[in-house]
Write an enzyme that holds these catalytic residues in place. Structure first.
Site, short mmCIF file in Angstrom:
data_model
loop_
_atom_site.label_atom_id
_atom_site.label_comp_id
_atom_site.label_asym_id
_atom_site.label_seq_id
_atom_site.Cartn_x
_atom_site.Cartn_y
_atom_site.Cartn_z
N GLY A 1 0.82 -1.21 0.00
CA GLY A 1 0.00 0.00 0.00
C GLY A 1 0.86 1.26 0.00
N ASP B 1 -6.29 -0.62 2.44
CA ASP B 1 -7.58 0.02 2.68
C ASP B 1 -8.73 -0.96 2.54
OD1 ASP B 1 -7.57 -0.49 0.04
OD2 ASP B 1 -7.98 1.56 -0.62
N LEU C 1 -10.36 -5.05 3.67
CA LEU C 1 -10.30 -6.26 4.48
C LEU C 1 -9.75 -7.44 3.68
CD1 LEU C 1 -11.23 -7.44 7.21
CD2 LEU C 1 -13.42 -7.94 6.15
N CYS D 1 -7.54 -13.78 13.82
CA CYS D 1 -7.92 -14.46 15.06
C CYS D 1 -9.17 -13.85 15.69
CB CYS D 1 -6.78 -14.41 16.08
SG CYS D 1 -5.53 -15.68 15.82
N CYS E 1 -36.20 -5.95 1.32
CA CYS E 1 -37.51 -5.31 1.52
C CYS E 1 -37.36 -3.87 2.02
CB CYS E 1 -38.35 -6.09 2.54
SG CYS E 1 -38.42 -7.83 2.17
N CYS F 1 -8.62 -20.41 15.85
CA CYS F 1 -8.67 -19.62 14.62
C CYS F 1 -8.45 -20.54 13.43
CB CYS F 1 -7.56 -18.56 14.66
SG CYS F 1 -7.32 -17.68 13.12
#
Lengths: 326, 649
Positions: B19, B112, B114, B156, B168, B432
């Site tokens: 990044g 930026d 996930l 984790c 709806c 995890c």
């Protein structure tokens, strides 16, 4: 709010992401603010970058020193090309780069010694930030700002080794903040630098950051020895420790049951006097906090810091201390 | 921490930065100043104007160029003797495999989203390279250290899910402005200008089959005998008038709600034609299609202004007209883009008209753009602070100083006097599925669900695998890759559409499936449990994955009074990956004596989510206290400040 002028299309596009943080009114107030900085060490350079990007009206730089290897160490504004230096001062060299960061901010250089400027000089600014200067200069500039009819926010910042300190004097400061759904007026009364450091240590709240005391010892040491700021080395340790004892006595630190000289550890003083070079990550952290605080004070948004901030990369804490009588 | 002592560790280190954006620019600068000499940097993005307020290595003249490359050149100006290797590429590209990651001493994330964070986390685990992760939003930020086996991995702890809204709510019963934005962007804009073959829930279908077919079929296609002006007015009346009338006819829906008001163009702009109001004909026509603007045509300048219903209606008609007159070629292929001025104008106007209909406050274009474009709040100062903290942790990692690793929160309001709050890192979560070998468990109807459901909804969407492989014992059920022959591709495609129990190697209750991502070198087992029935409302996916935790959804879903007349599918979720604007309350209401609720933006993309659950706060309180070995702050302050630990006592 003040002024009805709207931001230009260019400003709206450039500042889009930050307007989403602090709003248009704050942005408008920032763009009408004038800032003076003196002492362009790494932390102040970081601060200048932050405040120019944020879009203040003008920034005036004061630092007549010539470039040395040490000044380059934490300074990303000065290109490495030595030919470009050409006898120009640090302020002049930084000015070029900062202009380039944001063409909408007027960046200029003020030559001369900070301590020689009269009070009316400071009247042109909304914010004065000084760094690496003597205790006497800090007092003098702070008092000059206080004498003016309008409020000039005063900040000092210093970093040594992995530690940093910010002092803030906003005098009488009123701001609004949202509490639940209503907006409430808040008032803060700041002491001057002189008033703050004169407060006897015994009357300070418990658990004040050790850095506060350590910085006062070093600052005092430089004053009595007539040293330039940062002009210390490990060989000064015994004299610094002696001074620590005197100051603790003077402030009646001994009288307190739980507090004594160990409140100001040898190892901490040693770090502060031995490594006077700045540590770039700490400059980024402290320069970032300072930028944020100045933006808060200028925009009137958010709780401003009162009145000391300390950061030490060794424990990682960034702490606010209120050193005042109120 | 004296810099001299660190010099060898820093000088010899090879670091990877992922990044080169807000955090990346600051980080690259701080790394270079701190003495790092071999820095590699990956970023797929190019520079935009709205980056320039904080990504200080970039200038106006760089707009459109690679962030990684321009950042490198800018830093070399003040540190010409160091090596910076830029990659203008996606970190998920197969080139950046485990071997690539293995060459680095530490990886530093300034991402930026996930998805990429999870990907890098997995590669770092596979390559056994320490990761320093970071995130910021507004004045909030966080830095964490992830070292395999020593501290928790990035996955984790559960991360907040992208916010979703029941269909709806979007199609029939909006109650917030964001619902109107989702409707305008994902339904109306998509219907009019996007791919016609996409499913679209725009029409509120009536139980009256005749009128439904009459109106629903080709209503959005321009008729041969109408001009663009008439077409726009017809669309307007259909979506803001007729559809609302249809919805109103279903009394059940409005028993406990405010009834919406149908809006017809003749009432808002009686007898008026847009041509008479707009200056479009007189304005010079811009060459760049992205600079065509209905606001410009109508002389509306300030994006901060909230337009009246009349102004919104004019913008709506004008924008629609401009799309058909100036950007005709793109129609059918358009998808909403926050940098497409005309699209933002259209969506703002449409959302506002709908909001007016439902009695929801109208918003400015500036605000609407932020919501529709998922724009993250960002300021330079927080990024600068976070970059400093990343470097401090990176140096500890390089010195192998595991005892002093900290995760640090950068706060907007002080907590126990602290603006920067260090917390001891957590140990790996033993269950995890990413960094331990704990199997997941999936309840599913093996006689009805298909392999495709598992691949799309579980393996890709929830487990974040991009190149998945699914195995049952030694039998391969599914894989992707460039080197597969045609037979296999056909075979896997056929498997996708088979019901689980009818696969060549049948998947039934008790089956253990192995899913792998070869690039991420992540493998995990899923225990299959057969279950006959699922609640359509609560478990719309028709399956339930456990052992995989997701933070509780933020949106307080109003119980949907199902639109009785609706024949559309039950309330599925419409995801809106809002990265701002919606705030998570960090503390349970009333737990904070000062009444000053501490909020943290719901940013699915930042690691700040670690702060967002009560359980985490308890943990952080504990750890903060443990850190106070020098007795500095063991006693909780009693000033009533918002305090993470105190609020929960």
């Amino acid at each position: 709010m003040d002024g009805g002028e709207e931001l230009t299309e260019q400003e709206t596009a450039l500042y889009d992401r930050q307007i989403r943080v602090w709003g248009v009114d704050a942005q408008r107030r920032l763009s009408k603010s004038h800032i003076l900085v003196s002492g362009l060490k790494g932390t102040v350079v970081e601060f200048c970058k932050n405040i120019v990007l944020a879009g203040v009206g003008s920034l005036t730089l004061n630092d007549d020193r010539e470039v040395t290897e040490e000044t380059l160490a934490a300074n990303f504004l000065i290109p490495a090309d030595e030919n470009a230096f050409d006898g120009r001062s640090i302020a002049e060299l930084c000015c070029d780069s900062l202009k380039d960061f944001n063409p909408m901010v007027r960046v200029s250089v003020k030559k001369g010694d900070l301590s020689s400027f009269g009070a009316d000089f400071f009247d042109k600014f909304n914010v004065v930030v000084i760094s690496c200067c003597s205790l006497a200069t800090k007092r003098m500039v702070n008092e000059s700002c206080r004498k003016l009819s309008k409020r000039v926010a005063f900040y000092t910042v210093d970093c040594r080794d992995s530690c940093g300190e910010i002092f803030v004097d906003l005098q009488n400061y009123t701001y609004s903040k949202k509490k639940l759904d209503e907006t409430v007026e808040c008032q803060l009364k700041y002491p001057s630098f002189e008033e703050a450091i004169a407060i006897p240590w015994r009357s300070l709240p418990k658990r004040v950051s050790k850095l506060y005391f350590a910085m006062r010892v070093v600052e005092r040491f430089e004053e009595v020895e007539r040293r330039k700021p940062g002009e210390t080395s490990i060989s000064d340790l015994s004299n610094v420790l002696k001074l620590r004892k005197e100051l603790c006595l003077a402030h009646l630190l001994y009288a307190m049951q739980s507090l004594n000289e160990s409140q100001i550890p040898d190892a901490l003083l040693e770090r502060l006097i031995a490594v006077t070079r700045e540590f770039p990550p700490v400059c980024a952290v402290v320069g970032g906090i300072l930028g944020q605080e100045v933006i808060k004070a200028l925009s009137g948004k958010g709780d401003p810091l009162k009145n000391f901030f300390f950061y030490d990369a060794v424990d990682g804490k960034g702490i606010i201390e209120d050193i005042s009588n109120s | 921490m004296a810099s001299q002592q660190q010099a060898p560790a820093i000088k010899g280190a090879k670091v990877l930065m992922v990044g080169a954006g807000g955090i990346g620019c600051e980080l690259l600068k701080t790394l270079a100043l701190s003495g790092f000499q071999d820095i590699h940097i990956i970023d797929m993005d190019t520079i935009e104007v709205s980056n320039l307020n904080r990504q200080f290595l970039f200038r106006q003249s760089h707009v459109g160029q690679s962030k990684a490359k321009v950042a490198r050149d800018a830093v070399l100006r003040f540190r010409p003797d160091i090596s910076i290797t830029p990659y203008h590429a996606n970190v998920k590209d197969p080139d950046f495999n485990v071997d690539f990651f293995k060459q680095f001493n530490v990886v530093l994330n300034g991402l930026d989203n996930l998805d990429a964070r999870r990907h890098v986390n997995r590669l770092c685990l596979a390559a056994d390279v320490p990761l320093v992760e970071s995130g910021t939003t507004g004045f909030l930020g966080q830095v964490t250290v992830h070292v395999k086996g020593k501290t928790e991995c990035y996955e984790c702890q559960p991360k907040p899910a992208p916010k979703t809204y029941p269909v709806c709510t979007i199609t029939s019963t909006p109650s917030k402005f964001v619902h109107c934005i989702v409707w305008a962007k994902d339904l109306l804009f998509a219907k009019l200008f996007g791919d016609k073959n996409q499913d679209n829930d725009l029409n509120v279908r009536s139980s009256d089959a005749a009128s439904s077919s009459e109106h629903a079929n080709d209503v959005f296609e321009p008729n041969k005998d109408e001009d663009i002006e008439q077409y726009g007015r017809r669309i307007y009346d259909h979506v803001f008038g007729y559809n609302i009338e249809i919805a109103l006819s279903n009394e059940e829906t409005w028993r406990n709600r405010n009834r919406p008001r149908p809006i017809y163009i003749r009432d808002v702009l009686p007898g008026e034609s847009v041509q008479q109001n707009g200056n479009a004909e007189r304005m010079p026509l811009p060459d760049d299609p992205l600079s065509v603007s209905a606001m410009a045509s109508l002389c509306l300048k300030n994006p901060q202004d909230i337009w009246s219903l009349m102004e919104n209606s004019r913008i709506f008609l004008e924008a629609l007209k401009l799309f058909f007159s100036r950007r005709k070629k793109e129609i059918g292929n358009l998808s909403f883009d926050k940098d497409d001025q005309l699209a933002v104008e259209f969506v703002t106007a449409a959302a506002n008209i709908r909001a007016a209909s439902f009695g929801i406050p109208l918003h400015s274009l500036f605000e609407a753009k932020g919501i529709a474009g998922n724009i993250v709040h960002a300021v330079a100062t927080t990024n600068a602070i976070i970059s400093g903290l990343i470097v401090i942790e990176a140096i500890k990692v390089l010195r192998n100083d595991a005892n002093s690793y900290r995760m640090t929160y950068c706060l907007e309001h002080p907590s126990r006097k602290m603006l920067l709050m260090p917390v001891e890192p957590f140990e790996p979560n033993k269950s995890c599925y990413v960094c331990s070998e704990t199997p997941l468990s999936l309840e599913i109807n093996t006689h009805r669900s298909k392999l495709r459901d598992i691949v799309e909804k579980i393996v890709k969407a929830k487990l974040g695998m991009s190149l998945p492989l699914v195995m049952h014992g030694s039998a391969l059920l599914y894989e992707v890759g460039d080197d597969l022959d045609d037979d296999m591709v056909a075979n896997y495609a056929a498997n996708l559409d088979k019901v689980l129990s009818e696969l060549p190697s049948p998947v039934t209750g008790g089956t253990i499936l192995t899913v792998e991502d070869l690039q991420q070198e992540l493998s995990c087992n899923i225990n299959i449990k057969h279950r006959e029935e699922f609640d359509e409302e609560k478990e719309p996916e028709g399956m339930l994955l456990s052992g995989w935790t997701q933070a509780p959804a933020v949106e307080n879903k109003n119980t949907n009074v199902a639109n009785g007349a609706s024949t559309s599918s039950s309330c599925q979720a419409v995801p809106l990956e809002t990265e701002e604007d919606d705030e998570l309350v960090m503390l349970p209401a009333g737990s904070d004596s000062s009444g000053k609720k501490r909020k943290i933006s719901d940013v699915s993309t930042t690691a700040i989510s670690d702060l967002s659950t009560a359980a985490d706060e308890k943990r952080s309180k504990k750890r903060v206290d443990e850190l106070d070995d020098d007795g500095e702050a063991v006693v909780m302050l009693e000033d009533g400040n918002a305090d993470i630990g105190k609020g929960l006592q």
